[in-house]
Design a protein around this motif. Sequence first.
Motif, short mmCIF file in Angstrom:
data_model
loop_
_atom_site.label_atom_id
_atom_site.label_comp_id
_atom_site.label_asym_id
_atom_site.label_seq_id
_atom_site.Cartn_x
_atom_site.Cartn_y
_atom_site.Cartn_z
N LEU A 91 36.76 42.47 30.17
CA LEU A 91 36.20 42.21 31.50
C LEU A 91 36.52 40.79 31.96
CD1 LEU A 91 32.65 43.83 31.05
CD2 LEU A 91 34.54 44.73 32.43
N VAL A 92 36.35 39.83 31.05
CA VAL A 92 36.61 38.43 31.40
C VAL A 92 38.09 38.22 31.70
CG1 VAL A 92 36.54 36.05 30.56
CG2 VAL A 92 34.64 37.60 30.07
N CYS A 93 38.96 38.76 30.86
CA CYS A 93 40.41 38.57 31.07
C CYS A 93 40.85 39.19 32.41
CB CYS A 93 41.19 39.20 29.92
SG CYS A 93 41.07 38.28 28.37
N ARG A 94 40.29 40.34 32.73
CA ARG A 94 40.65 40.99 34.00
C ARG A 94 40.19 40.13 35.18
NH1 ARG A 94 37.84 45.53 33.61
NH2 ARG A 94 39.34 46.33 32.09
N GLY A 96 38.96 37.48 40.07
CA GLY A 96 37.71 38.12 40.44
C GLY A 96 36.51 37.22 40.20
N ASP A 97 35.34 37.83 40.13
CA ASP A 97 34.10 37.08 39.92
C ASP A 97 33.97 36.79 38.42
OD1 ASP A 97 31.52 36.13 39.67
OD2 ASP A 97 30.69 37.47 41.19
N LEU A 98 34.39 35.62 38.02
CA LEU A 98 34.45 35.29 36.60
C LEU A 98 33.05 35.15 36.00
CD1 LEU A 98 36.08 34.59 34.10
CD2 LEU A 98 36.30 32.24 34.96
N ILE A 99 32.13 34.56 36.71
CA ILE A 99 30.77 34.38 36.19
C ILE A 99 30.12 35.75 35.96
CG2 ILE A 99 28.49 33.42 36.62
CD1 ILE A 99 30.68 31.36 36.01
N HIS A 100 30.31 36.66 36.90
CA HIS A 100 29.75 38.00 36.74
C HIS A 100 30.36 38.71 35.53
CE1 HIS A 100 28.06 41.89 37.77
NE2 HIS A 100 29.28 42.43 37.78
N ALA A 101 31.66 38.60 35.37
CA ALA A 101 32.33 39.24 34.24
C ALA A 101 31.86 38.64 32.92
CB ALA A 101 33.84 39.09 34.38
N PHE A 102 31.69 37.34 32.90
CA PHE A 102 31.24 36.69 31.67
C PHE A 102 29.81 37.09 31.34
CE2 PHE A 102 29.27 32.84 29.70
CZ PHE A 102 29.86 32.98 28.46
N THR A 103 28.97 37.18 32.35
CA THR A 103 27.59 37.63 32.14
C THR A 103 27.56 39.03 31.56
OG1 THR A 103 26.82 36.24 33.98
CG2 THR A 103 25.36 38.01 33.24
N ARG A 104 28.40 39.92 32.08
CA ARG A 104 28.47 41.28 31.56
C ARG A 104 28.97 41.29 30.12
NH1 ARG A 104 31.69 45.27 35.26
NH2 ARG A 104 31.14 46.60 33.48
N ALA A 105 29.88 40.39 29.79
CA ALA A 105 30.38 40.31 28.41
C ALA A 105 29.25 39.92 27.46
CB ALA A 105 31.53 39.31 28.33
N LEU A 106 28.45 38.93 27.86
CA LEU A 106 27.30 38.54 27.04
C LEU A 106 26.31 39.70 26.90
CD1 LEU A 106 26.60 34.93 28.34
CD2 LEU A 106 27.55 35.55 26.12
#
Length: 324
Positions: free
Chosen positions: A244-247, A253-263
């Motif tokens: 998700l983060v790499c994409r 895209g929304d990097l903070i949102h992707a990182f939050t989802r990864a956590l």
Amino acid sequence: ATEVLSRLLGSRMLLLKIDEHEDPGRDLIRLQSFFESVSAQERAPGASPVASAAVPPAVPPAPVSSFATPVTRLPEGREKEFTIYAPVMEPLHARFLQAVLRRAGIRFEMLPVPDVETVRTGKRYTNGDICLPASVVAGSVVEFLSRENPDRDRIAFLLPSGCGPCRFGLYRQSIFEVLTRLGCPQVPVLPFSMESGLLGVRELILGYQVTLMSDLLNNAVYHTRPYERTSGATDAALTRGSELVCRAIEEKGDLIHAFTRALEEVAAVPVERSGSRPRILLVGEVFVRLNPAANYDIIRYLEGIGCEVVMSELSSYLRYVFTI
């Protein structure tokens, strides 16, 4: 150094490092061993006039007529023809960094994650005075060239650079020596800085941001994996989250949102925290503590015997470098 000087001067050389110890026995032993090695080489059939103990017979040295240095920029106008490769220090950080450079339009690939055999290969191309990270990187470069056989005129390597507390940032010259011995000194060895002409301020800032993200995500993994109810569940969650983060990085895209989802992926792993486990702080040289091949996968070993690892982070090293 002795290998390069031997080829330049046409004679064998021994480097003696003298300290304040008064007992000369150690140095006398080294001198005796050196003379015996030279005598044995001279008696050997087909012995060459210059030999280097650091280079085994299977790795012939290339002739050097002067002190050459690596190419540090891609040929002007041909940048798009090149694929850039870089060694892996920490696997998750490497995936994020790859996404950052691809986002910038660079044809970029991380070299395969090294293993113990990579370390052995690298030691054949380096000597005992060089640090272990440089040997690991040398092994990664040699394995890649021998297995993939890429077009040497359309590849380049990207390596750390700088004058911080770690000598590894100055070892681009040693990798250039390896490339020279492999017959491809024309391959550029680019610095990971604006000097390379590939990276701008935006990429460097984003690179530091994803370093912080990889540290936080790894910390979540280290705090979860020893307690997981199903073996492999944390690693699977990490894979999903890192994708998700790499994409988000590559597609802007929304990097903070992707990182939050990864956590959240890692946090959702079912765990069993009954009982206590020893918590072990892992410190030391930055590359060795982060690279599974260099530290013989010590994190998973400690987790396997019932411990939880607390890692000294990559970003803390970078902050230290920035302040000196």
